[in-house]
Design an enzyme around this catalytic site. Structure first.
Site, PDB file in Angstrom:
ATOM      1  N   GLU A   1      15.460  36.415  69.188  1.00  0.00           N
ATOM      2  CA  GLU A   1      15.528  36.841  70.583  1.00  0.00           C
ATOM      3  C   GLU A   1      16.908  36.551  71.157  1.00  0.00           C
ATOM      4  O   GLU A   1      17.425  37.317  71.969  1.00  0.00           O
ATOM      5  CB  GLU A   1      14.424  36.149  71.393  1.00  0.00           C
ATOM      6  CG  GLU A   1      13.003  36.592  71.002  1.00  0.00           C
ATOM      7  CD  GLU A   1      12.500  36.012  69.684  1.00  0.00           C
ATOM      8  OE1 GLU A   1      13.141  35.080  69.150  1.00  0.00           O
ATOM      9  OE2 GLU A   1      11.468  36.495  69.170  1.00  0.00           O
TER      10      GLU A   1
ATOM     11  N   HIS B   1       0.675  32.927  73.348  1.00  0.00           N
ATOM     12  CA  HIS B   1       0.663  34.382  73.555  1.00  0.00           C
ATOM     13  C   HIS B   1       0.081  34.712  74.927  1.00  0.00           C
ATOM     14  O   HIS B   1      -0.517  35.764  75.103  1.00  0.00           O
ATOM     15  CB  HIS B   1      -0.163  35.092  72.479  1.00  0.00           C
ATOM     16  CG  HIS B   1       0.366  34.963  71.084  1.00  0.00           C
ATOM     17  ND1 HIS B   1       0.188  33.857  70.311  1.00  0.00           N
ATOM     18  CD2 HIS B   1       1.098  35.815  70.338  1.00  0.00           C
ATOM     19  CE1 HIS B   1       0.769  34.040  69.132  1.00  0.00           C
ATOM     20  NE2 HIS B   1       1.335  35.212  69.122  1.00  0.00           N
TER      21      HIS B   1
HETATM   22  C1  LIG Z   1      10.001  33.320  68.531  1.00  0.00           C
HETATM   23  C2  LIG Z   1       8.989  34.334  68.100  1.00  0.00           C
HETATM   24  N1  LIG Z   1       9.304  35.635  68.130  1.00  0.00           N
HETATM   25  C3  LIG Z   1       8.383  36.567  67.770  1.00  0.00           C
HETATM   26  C4  LIG Z   1       7.132  36.206  67.378  1.00  0.00           C
HETATM   27  C5  LIG Z   1       6.081  37.256  66.998  1.00  0.00           C
HETATM   28  N2  LIG Z   1       5.793  37.229  65.562  1.00  0.00           N
HETATM   29  C6  LIG Z   1       4.775  36.485  65.057  1.00  0.00           C
HETATM   30  S1  LIG Z   1       4.724  36.522  63.393  1.00  0.00           S
HETATM   31  C7  LIG Z   1       6.050  37.561  63.287  1.00  0.00           C
HETATM   32  C8  LIG Z   1       6.561  37.992  61.938  1.00  0.00           C
HETATM   33  C9  LIG Z   1       6.999  36.838  61.088  1.00  0.00           C
HETATM   34  O1  LIG Z   1       7.360  37.273  59.839  1.00  0.00           O
HETATM   35  P1  LIG Z   1       7.847  36.271  58.691  1.00  0.00           P
HETATM   36  O2  LIG Z   1       8.731  35.223  59.274  1.00  0.00           O
HETATM   37  O3  LIG Z   1       8.425  37.090  57.598  1.00  0.00           O
HETATM   38  O4  LIG Z   1       6.529  35.537  58.212  1.00  0.00           O
HETATM   39  P2  LIG Z   1       5.219  36.170  57.537  1.00  0.00           P
HETATM   40  O5  LIG Z   1       4.305  36.545  58.662  1.00  0.00           O
HETATM   41  O6  LIG Z   1       5.639  37.332  56.728  1.00  0.00           O
HETATM   42  O7  LIG Z   1       4.598  35.108  56.698  1.00  0.00           O
HETATM   43  C10 LIG Z   1       6.517  37.868  64.580  1.00  0.00           C
HETATM   44  C11 LIG Z   1       7.654  38.764  64.875  1.00  0.00           C
HETATM   45  C12 LIG Z   1       6.838  34.824  67.363  1.00  0.00           C
HETATM   46  N3  LIG Z   1       5.637  34.367  66.973  1.00  0.00           N
HETATM   47  N4  LIG Z   1       7.786  33.915  67.719  1.00  0.00           N
END
Ligand SMILES: Cc1ncc(C[n+]2csc(CCOP(=O)(O)OP(=O)(O)O)c2C)c(N)n1
Lengths: 334, 422
Positions: A57, A126
């Site tokens: 962000e 959330h």
């Molecule tokens: C600071 C923040 N930004 C956005 C999100 C929304 N979000 C939750 S999980 C996710 C994807 C994460 O992907 P990754 O780090 O590759 O982990 P995976 O789910 O693939 O294990 C996002 C964008 C969040 N939880 N926290």
């Protein structure tokens, strides 16, 4: 249109009208956003104008600063308002003050959209309503719509505005208005007049409040999902309340507030956010500064509790009709 | 925009932005032949006290132990005793069965949300086996295998998922956002990346106190883009913190493929190079490779030789969460094409090849795990499911904001009870 479709439509209209509008954020490109607000835009306008951003962000807002400095109009999405904090430094220290610190040489015409608020079983990360953290910062405009029609018109106005605008979308009412009764089915927007959203360009001006319900006995100042809760509570409790949907928190439509409170003589402010130091405190202070001699009762506040948002008990956390009822009784008793 | 059309301004080519795209989208037939899978056993194994620089070539390859026939080979073979491997297999199977039951429970409306780790079971389970029991994890939401491997009661995990009367977090956290200090499992945050510098801080504290425990921080490939990832690596490098920093590269961050986090330009293990810390890139579907690499990094940390960044290369076989439909952004059969196979099948094949396991015992194991998970679910559901959340505990919502309840929170608690008619 429901609120998501209205927001999507605002994007489409403005991307077509203004080639400087670029849209980016986490998952907004190919997939069209986890709430689908940007669905179809990449296909229509290409990857140079609508693309997925890394999960950063701070990076999203910081690069938007550079784009705005170049002369583009970034329209960025922060996936949930709870995740705006890693971008907070860029928003507060950079975006908000750029016009001021450069005496207008550099300006930041951008819109930062973010779904906010609770009532969707999102737990404490959330569900937050962080608007007061931004209304406290000089140089930012803060807009919160409560209907599909307003969402589109206000978003277009925000994109055209020369200043940075934070556009918080109450995700609880994306698909339909919510009156705070967790045990009742939500009616979809389609059945409501506010869902009659024109396909093409129109604006709803910033800094102008809307009377969501006319009344003579009491003024309710509110915004976002709480507009619907307040209207329902007035009706259920037979209070002749005037519900003012503020729509823009900064700059505030002070004339509309003053006129209504002077007419009714009573005021209740309602926010979904945690109570202490919330935007409602600002409203209560303004009302007592400007309307003190017209008041027949102290200004009362309805708000979320001063705890993080609990997953299991959100029905008891979310300010609903019961909390409104107790407050209405209190203000009306004096 | 400036008044001058930039394309008229000078005799220079028009610039354009590169926006990475995955090779395959819905409707395409995935073909992973571009993914370079080096033969098992090919990667050299430096001494655990070697200078970080010696590991840098390992950030571009894949540490692999099990070959295509399930035979362990090369210097990274941890030569585990069969009992340990059978325990790992059992834990992995339990995690998979648990995930399936809880996914179904969410679909049945018994809770709001769930996240599976299908295809990634070897990572948390084998890492747990390689750590000491009192080392501390700072996990993400996809390391349920750490708790299972450390014997955390399944009933307690489920009570957290149901936010019910047995939930030790009092219904405050989203399902799957466990926390358990005695099992070395730090509270999960919904805010991506925050746990990474925290893991480094815990490790620094352990060093400040002259302790012998180490920390392990976990992050997804997508979240490596967060500033916290880079702060963590800087602090870990500067203070030679006794920490293992894991990147679980499962190729997808919700709908964004790993290229959006920079994977087209460098591997995630490569990130270690710029900070001067040791880095390893590991076949995440090979339980023995995961064990060996994690063990190597743990020994390095314990020997005061500093941090290691490990990229576990794997594939997220299911949706991001119960709120996600991956067929909207990737081909439906992609997981089946993944060239590193299924972690459970690979370990099972190895054990069978070694004469330490057979199909009959395996189906008995699956049956037993299924029975165990079902029994736990029955127990947990006796204590309630999310939609049944009654009124009896709502006052608890106001506890733990601070150590003592201040006046304004107490007032609100009274108001809340009145509102609820209590
Ligand atoms: C600071 C923040 N930004 C956005 C999100 C929304 N979000 C939750 S999980 C996710 C994807 C994460 O992907 P990754 O780090 O590759 O982990 P995976 O789910 O693939 O294990 C996002 C964008 C969040 N939880 N926290």
């Amino acid at each position: 249109m429901n609120m998501i479709e209205a927001i999507n439509s605002a994007h489409r209209v403005m991307m077509a009208r203004d080639p400087d509008v670029v849209v980016f954020g986490e998952d907004v490109g190919y997939f069209g956003g986890v709430f689908r607000a940007t669905a179809g835009l990449q296909k229509e306008f290409g990857k140079q104008r609508c693309f997925d951003a890394p999960i950063s962000e701070g990076g999203i807002v910081g690069t938007a600063v550079g784009m705005a400095a170049y002369g583009l109009k970034p329209l960025i999405e922060i996936q949930f308002a709870d995740y705006i904090y890693p971008g907070y430094d860029q928003i507060v220290s950079e975006v908000a003050r750029m016009r001021y610190r450069t005496a207008g040489e550099w300006t930041m015409p951008m819109v930062i959209r973010s779904p906010y608020g609770g009532g969707i079983f999102g737990g404490q990360t959330h569900s937050q309503s962080p608007e007061a953290l931004f209304t406290h910062v000089a140089g930012l405009k803060v807009v919160i719509p409560s209907t599909p029609y307003d969402a589109k018109g206000l978003l277009i106005a925000a994109i055209e505005d020369p200043d940075p605008v934070l556009f918080f979308e109450p995700k609880r009412i994306y698909n339909g208005p919510f009156d705070g009764h967790h045990d009742r089915p939500v009616t979809p927007w389609a059945k409501r007049p506010e869902a009659q959203v024109p396909d093409d360009y129109y604006t709803v001006p910033l800094a102008k409040a809307r009377v969501a319900r006319e009344g003579a006995e009491l003024t309710v100042l509110t915004y976002g999902t709480m507009v619907h809760v307040a209207v329902a509570a007035a009706e259920e409790n037979g209070v002749d309340a005037e519900v003012i949907d503020l729509r823009t928190l900064v700059p505030l439509d002070i004339a509309a507030i003053e006129a209504s409170v002077k007419k009714t003589g009573r005021c209740l402010v309602v926010q979904e956010a945690t109570r202490t130091s919330g935007f409602g405190a600002e409203l209560a202070a303004l009302v007592q500064e400007r309307c003190f001699y017209h008041l027949e009762a102290p200004v009362e506040r309805v708000a979320g509790w001063d705890t993080p948002y609990p997953h299991a008990y959100e029905w008891a956390y979310f300010p609903g009709p019961k909390r409104m009822k107790l407050a209405l009784e209190k203000v009306m008793a004096d | 925009m400036s008044e001058v059309d930039p394309t008229d301004r000078r005799n220079a080519p028009a610039l354009s932005l590169h926006v990475p795209e995955p090779d395959y989208r819905p409707g395409d037939t995935p073909d992973f032949s571009k993914v370079v899978v080096p033969p098992a056993g090919a990667a050299p194994r430096p001494d655990t006290g070697a200078p970080a620089r010696e590991t840098f070539p390992l950030t571009d390859t894949l540490v692999r132990v099990l070959d295509d026939e399930g035979r362990p080979t090369g210097p990274w073979d941890p030569r585990l005793d069969p009992e340990t491997m059978r325990k790992m297999l059992r834990d992995m199977v339990t995690v998979r069965v648990f995930d399936d039951r809880m996914y179904r429970a969410q679909r049945q409306g018994k809770t709001s949300f769930y996240m599976k780790c299908t295809g990634e079971e070897a990572i948390a389970v084998a890492a747990a086996a390689a750590l000491d029991r009192d080392d501390m994890n700072f996990p993400t939401y996809r390391q349920q295998g750490l708790l299972v491997a450390r014997g955390y009661p399944l009933v307690d995990m489920m009570c957290q998922i149901y936010s019910n009367r047995g939930d030790k977090l009092h219904g405050r956290q989203l399902p799957i956002m466990y926390s358990d200090k005695p099992h070395g499992f730090f509270s999960i945050s919904g805010n991506l990346g925050t746990q990474y510098p925290q893991a480094v801080g815990w490790a620094m504290a352990s060093a400040i106190k002259g302790d012998s425990r180490i920390a392990m921080g976990w992050i997804g490939d997508g979240a490596t883009a967060e500033g916290d990832f880079h702060s963590a690596l800087t602090f870990a490098a500067v203070y030679t913190a006794p920490v293992i920093l894991a990147v679980v590269n499962n190729q997808w961050a919700i709908s964004s493929f790993s290229g959006i986090a920079g994977a087209e330009k460098a591997t995630f293990a490569n990130r270690a190079v710029g900070y001067g810390i040791a880095g390893l890139r590991v076949d995440g579907n090979d339980a023995l490779a995961v064990y060996a690499a994690t063990r190597w990094a743990a020994e390095r940390a314990r020997g005061n030789h500093g941090p290691t960044l490990i990229e576990y290369f794997t594939y997220r076989a299911e949706g991001h969460s119960t709120s996600d439909d991956p067929t909207g952004y990737r081909p439906a059969g992609e997981a089946q094409q993944w060239p590193l196979g299924d972690p459970i099948e690979r370990l099972k094949q190895h054990l069978i090849g070694a004469g330490e396991w057979d199909e009959h015992r395996h189906s008995e194991l699956v049956k037993a795990a299924d029975a165990e998970v079902r029994a736990a679910q029955k127990e947990a559901e006796k204590l309630g499911i999310l939609p049944e959340q009654g009124r009896e505990n709502i006052a608890s919502m106001f506890d733990d904001v601070f150590a003592e309840v201040p006046w304004h929170v107490a007032e609100q608690r009274d108001q809340c009870l009145k509102e609820a008619g209590l």
